[in-house]
Design a protein around this motif. Structure first.
Motif, PDB file in Angstrom:
ATOM      1  N   ILE A 674      -1.693  -5.915   8.006  1.00 25.22           N
ATOM      2  CA  ILE A 674      -2.024  -6.047   6.587  1.00 25.22           C
ATOM      3  C   ILE A 674      -1.633  -4.791   5.812  1.00 25.22           C
ATOM      4  O   ILE A 674      -0.980  -4.850   4.765  1.00 25.22           O
ATOM      5  CB  ILE A 674      -3.540  -6.288   6.408  1.00 25.22           C
ATOM      6  N   ALA A 675      -2.056  -3.624   6.305  1.00 22.06           N
ATOM      7  CA  ALA A 675      -1.815  -2.350   5.626  1.00 22.06           C
ATOM      8  C   ALA A 675      -2.163  -1.229   6.592  1.00 22.06           C
ATOM      9  O   ALA A 675      -2.804  -1.450   7.625  1.00 22.06           O
ATOM     10  CB  ALA A 675      -2.667  -2.235   4.363  1.00 22.06           C
ATOM     11  N   ASP A 676      -1.737  -0.018   6.254  1.00 17.65           N
ATOM     12  CA  ASP A 676      -2.104   1.153   7.041  1.00 17.65           C
ATOM     13  C   ASP A 676      -3.470   1.636   6.557  1.00 17.65           C
ATOM     14  O   ASP A 676      -3.582   2.373   5.577  1.00 17.65           O
ATOM     15  CB  ASP A 676      -1.050   2.246   6.879  1.00 17.65           C
ATOM     16  N   PHE A 677      -4.521   1.213   7.266  1.00 15.85           N
ATOM     17  CA  PHE A 677      -5.882   1.511   6.833  1.00 15.85           C
ATOM     18  C   PHE A 677      -6.180   3.008   6.872  1.00 15.85           C
ATOM     19  O   PHE A 677      -7.147   3.465   6.257  1.00 15.85           O
ATOM     20  CB  PHE A 677      -6.887   0.744   7.702  1.00 15.85           C
ATOM     21  N   ASP A 678      -5.366   3.791   7.604  1.00 17.66           N
ATOM     22  CA  ASP A 678      -5.571   5.237   7.613  1.00 17.66           C
ATOM     23  C   ASP A 678      -5.404   5.837   6.219  1.00 17.66           C
ATOM     24  O   ASP A 678      -5.976   6.881   5.916  1.00 17.66           O
ATOM     25  CB  ASP A 678      -4.561   5.914   8.556  1.00 17.66           C
ATOM     26  N   ARG A 679      -4.610   5.203   5.388  1.00 15.08           N
ATOM     27  CA  ARG A 679      -4.301   5.738   4.060  1.00 15.08           C
ATOM     28  C   ARG A 679      -5.285   5.267   2.988  1.00 15.08           C
ATOM     29  O   ARG A 679      -5.161   5.638   1.827  1.00 15.08           O
ATOM     30  CB  ARG A 679      -2.875   5.359   3.657  1.00 15.08           C
ATOM     31  N   ILE A 680      -6.221   4.431   3.392  1.00 11.54           N
ATOM     32  CA  ILE A 680      -7.194   3.910   2.429  1.00 11.54           C
ATOM     33  C   ILE A 680      -8.388   4.850   2.369  1.00 11.54           C
ATOM     34  O   ILE A 680      -8.963   5.204   3.403  1.00 11.54           O
ATOM     35  CB  ILE A 680      -7.653   2.490   2.809  1.00 11.54           C
ATOM     36  N   GLU A 681      -8.739   5.262   1.167  1.00 12.97           N
ATOM     37  CA  GLU A 681      -9.874   6.166   0.993  1.00 12.97           C
ATOM     38  C   GLU A 681     -11.180   5.403   1.141  1.00 12.97           C
ATOM     39  O   GLU A 681     -11.263   4.218   0.825  1.00 12.97           O
ATOM     40  CB  GLU A 681      -9.804   6.838  -0.380  1.00 12.97           C
ATOM     41  N   GLY A 682     -12.216   6.113   1.581  1.00 17.78           N
ATOM     42  CA  GLY A 682     -13.513   5.465   1.702  1.00 17.78           C
ATOM     43  C   GLY A 682     -13.960   5.365   3.142  1.00 17.78           C
ATOM     44  O   GLY A 682     -13.244   5.709   4.056  1.00 17.78           O
TER      45      GLY A 682
END
Length: 682
Positions: A674-682
């Motif tokens: 889906i996406a690179d969750f490492d780059r998602i803040e939070g």
């Protein structure tokens, strides 16, 4: 509380500098006051063609006293250390210091420094001259034998301070031989001579009596209201122009709005050319007939004089100049019409071979050929006829060699539309000539006609690819070739027309990153999170702007749900554990979960859930159904929660530990579809 009034009176300040100068003066003075402990209630700057002024309300009468403790060397320290301490603390002898004891470090010297606050006028007299001498004008000059640099010769300084209930005092200082005082000047012609003032209200009232409207916004309101009233009286409408209004406001201290006329025969010239002529040469507004939507043969001028003849001579003078200017414009227009009617486009394009676009990128003719080829390639992707797109691209810049555009560059593109219609070319070509420069800013209209879109994309992409290839990229605030604007234009053309465009087939990877940055800027302005753009762009093969945005939007909606937030928290926990353990062990734990070693029901449930969602997520992504993909991802929330609640990852048994780390790696792999969750803040 007392108020401060400061006025710097000079020869005419260029209109383009006035608004920034007023704001700069306000910031410099108020920042300096606050830095010295003088907090104020409010401040307002004023500017007219001949004065820069500032009123600061609610200042204290003086600075507050300050108290400071400065720790010194230990008792018995070398003489050099003690003398340094005395100098820094402002003490004459060590007897003025006190001795403090520290259980660990022993006795040491301490200076308690009391500084009485200075009166506000004394502080103002210190900071204002320094600000005047270092004022950051874009351009400045020296005059006479003085050393001061100012935008134009500075003639007087007014500076008063005091409460409303008392007579204010003049704050005494001198700058380059100019002493501060309480005197200003009225209108240069209508009320010349000195005017003694006290504070802000007195200053504004006396200036108004002397035919000076000190408030810039009020001058603009007067001009706009009077212009609309004059137009309405003639059954016409004012063509508003915020930029021109700003400029005119900076040319007058006492605005007098008048109306003039020009010969109706000039209305044969396109409206935009008439407006450009009158605006550029005489700083006048044009009027339009609401019935026809075309310009009327009248114009609005703003004088800085209240003339005894009611402005008749001023109007007549402007009419003479505008008549001459419109005669030139009509000559250019007629010449272009004759030329375009007799000279084929191919011959006109040949003239571009001698015009250099950029020394490393060839001639304008070579650039036009590149744009035409790219527009032809892009045409099927935007629903345009390929042959028509190529013809439009070849024609789009032909007006650059015309007389009208040579005189008024701001109407390029627009004139191409007029000339194309006169030549009887298809309307798609005429529109493309006008629209291929668009959008030129975040608020500019985006073309929607397919041929226009193809040519506009080709024009911007050629600019970006070309300058990137010769390493002429934006750096910091410098962007001489407007590449950021071009990239944002591509982004808006794609998104607002719903286009599928694979940028990786057109641009190099580094330029693709530049597009990602522009897309982040655009989405942030639309309220989206930049970290979600990063997370999607980090996936391989992400070069379709429209799909990226759809995926970002779906991801944003998913993370706004309880399932999304909880799954993200679980992912972060898994990723942190993996990062620590992989670094410690020097290996990657991606893949290879041994089902036999899944002893706990929660780890078996998690492995089954990850295996179950893989194929549905892949199919949903292939179908570009991002909502469905997010829905499948949401099913991992419960098993991930249960796993972390019941299972110890770093088990004593090495085989179990490795297997559970590999299970965490499977969570990471599943989410990265889906996406690179490492780059998602939070």
């Amino acid at each position: 509380m007392p108020d401060l009034l400061l006025e710097l009176f000079s020869e005419e300040i260029p209109a383009r500098m006035q608004a920034d100068a007023a704001e700069t003066l306000r910031k410099l003075v108020t920042d300096a006051l606050v830095e010295r402990g003088l907090v104020y209630e409010g401040a307002k700057a004023f500017v007219t063609p001949r004065r820069l002024a500032l009123a600061v309300h609610g200042l204290p009468a003086g600075q507050p006293d300050s108290h400071e403790e400065r720790k010194g060397p230990r008792v018995g320290a070398p003489e050099g250390a003690i003398q340094g301490f005395l100098k820094a603390a402002g003490l004459e002898s060590i007897e003025q210091a006190i001795v403090e004891s520290d259980p660990k470090k022993g006795d040491f010297y301490l200076a308690r420094i009391h500084r009485p606050g200075r009166p506000t006028p004394e502080v103002v007299a210190e900071i204002v001259p320094a600000i005047i001498r270092s004022f950051p004008w874009p351009k400045s000059m020296r005059w006479g034998s003085g050393s001061l640099r100012w935008v134009r010769p500075l003639q007087s300084i007014l500076c008063t301070f005091g409460p409303e209930t008392e007579e204010p005092e003049v704050v005494p200082f001198e700058v380059d031989g100019i002493a501060s005082g309480a005197v200003t000047q009225g209108h240069r012609f209508l009320a010349p001579g000195a005017i003694r003032v006290r504070r802000l209200e007195d200053w504004m009232a006396k200036l108004e009596t002397a035919f000076v409207v000190a408030d810039r916004e009020r001058r603009k309101d007067i001009i706009l209201a009077d212009a609309k009233d004059l137009a309405l009286a003639q059954g016409l409408e004012l063509v508003e122009d915020a930029g021109l209004l700003d400029e005119i406001c900076g040319l007058v201290e006492w605005p007098v709005v008048l109306m003039g006329t020009f010969d109706e025969s000039f209305l044969d010239v396109p409206d935009e050319v008439i407006r450009a002529t009158i605006r550029a040469n005489q700083k006048c507004f044009v009027l339009k007939d609401p019935a026809s939507g075309r310009l009327a043969n009248r114009f609005i001028l703003v004088s800085n004089l209240k003339a005894s003849d009611g402005g008749k001579a001023i109007i007549a003078g402007n009419e003479r100049v505008i008549r001459a200017r419109l005669s030139d414009a009509k000559f250019f227009w007629d010449t272009d019409r004759r030329t375009n009617a007799t000279v084929p486009l191919a011959e006109r394009l040949e003239k571009f071979a001698n015009v250099t676009f950029h020394e490393k990128l060839g001639s304008q003719f070579e650039r036009i050929e590149r744009i035409a080829a790219l527009a032809e390639t892009l045409a099927p992707l935007v629903g345009a006829d390929a042959k028509l797109a190529r013809e439009a691209a070849l024609y789009a810049k032909s007006d650059l060699r015309t007389e009208v555009v040579g005189e008024f560059p701001e109407v390029q593109g627009l004139m191409g539309k007029y000339y194309a219609r006169l030549e009887g070319l298809p309307e798609e070509i005429a529109l493309a000539a006008e629209e291929h420069y668009k959008p030129q800013g975040p608020s500019d209209r985006v073309p929607t006609a397919p041929v226009s879109v193809a040519v506009a994309l080709a024009d911007k992409l050629d600019t970006l690819v070309g300058f990137w290839s010769i390493d002429e990229k934006p750096t910091g605030s410098k962007d001489p070739y407007a590449l950021r604007r071009a990239a944002l234009g591509v982004v808006r053309l794609v998104l607002e027309n719903g286009l599928r465009l694979r940028l990786a087939e057109i641009v190099e990877p580094e330029l693709l990153i530049f597009f990602a940055d522009r897309l982040k800027v655009h989405l942030r302005e639309q309220g989206a999170r930049h970290d979600l753009v990063d997370a999607v762009f980090a996936l391989p093969g992400q070069d379709d702007i429209l799909l990226i945005v759809k995926r970002v939007e779906a991801l944003g909606r998913f993370l706004a749900t309880d399932d999304g937030r909880t799954l993200l928290a679980g992912y972060k926990r898994a990723a942190n554990i993996l990062r620590i353990e992989e670094k410690k062990d020097g290996v990657s734990y991606a893949g290879g979960v041994d089902l036999v070693l899944l002893h706990e029901p929660e780890e078996r449930a998690l492995a089954e859930a990850i295996a179950k969602v893989g194929e549905p997520i892949e199919k949903a992504l292939e179908a570009e159904n991002f909502e469905a993909a997010m829905g499948e991802m949401a099913t991992l929330r419960a098993p991930v929660d249960a796993f972390f609640d019941k299972v110890t990852v770093n088990a004593p048994d090495p085989a179990l530990r490795v297997n559970r780390l590999r299970l965490l790696a499977d969570i990471r792999t599943a989410t990265r579809a889906i996406a690179d969750f490492d780059r998602i803040e939070g």
